[in-house]
Design an enzyme around this catalytic site. Structure first.
Site: not given
Ligand code: THU
Length: 144
Positions: A60, A91
């Site tokens: 990401e 995360c």
């Protein structure tokens, strides 16, 4: 969670497309990501691991850095597809990094199966620390 839309699935397809390029020789856990900017541009990323483990980067954030490097800082959505059976969630560090650019962005999550989850970043990271807090520092930038 939100209903899954066709644009959600389209962005997730870009994340899945990128995933085979993940460089994950240590965890063997591949992740692909795609960021959708308000300009309509899509940026892909993969996790890139490193022998110095702490130098690794998540998919990401890779996609996000590509968007910013192209001048796209207005981000509407992020999709990620990981190797887990249930949809992979971003995360904590990625949540924080993404919140800088839009705490309300849509987050589309997929894994190894057809199951897809959609939510918003502020659901995953409530009360994010954003730049507005820095503006509350009266002394910021002032000569002491
Ligand atoms: N990983 C991501 O790329 N994104 C996440 O949000 C979760 C974890 C990567 C980091 C590492 O390369 C591997 O997955 C195992 O943690």
């Amino acid at each position: 969670m939100r209903d899954v839309t066709q644009p959600d699935l389209a962005l997730l397809a870009f994340a899945r497309e990128a995933k085979p390029n993940a460089y994950a020789p240590y965890s063997d856990f591949r992740v692909g990501a795609a960021v959708y900017a308000s300009s309509g541009d899509i940026f892909q990323g993969v996790n890139v691991e490193n022998a110095a483990y702490g130098s690794s980067l998540c998919a990401e954030r890779g996609a996000l850095m590509a968007a910013v490097a192209a001048g796209c800082t207005d981000i509407d959505a992020v999709a990620l597809a990981g190797d887990s059976e249930t949809p992979t969630v971003p995360c904590g560090a990625c949540r924080q990094a993404l919140a800088e650019f839009n705490p309300q962005m849509r987050v589309i999550m997929g894994g190894r199966t057809d199951e897809v989850l959609v939510t918003t970043l502020d659901s995953l990271l409530p009360d994010a620390f954003v730049r507005g807090y820095l503006d509350q520092d009266e002394g910021a930038g002032a000569a002491e």
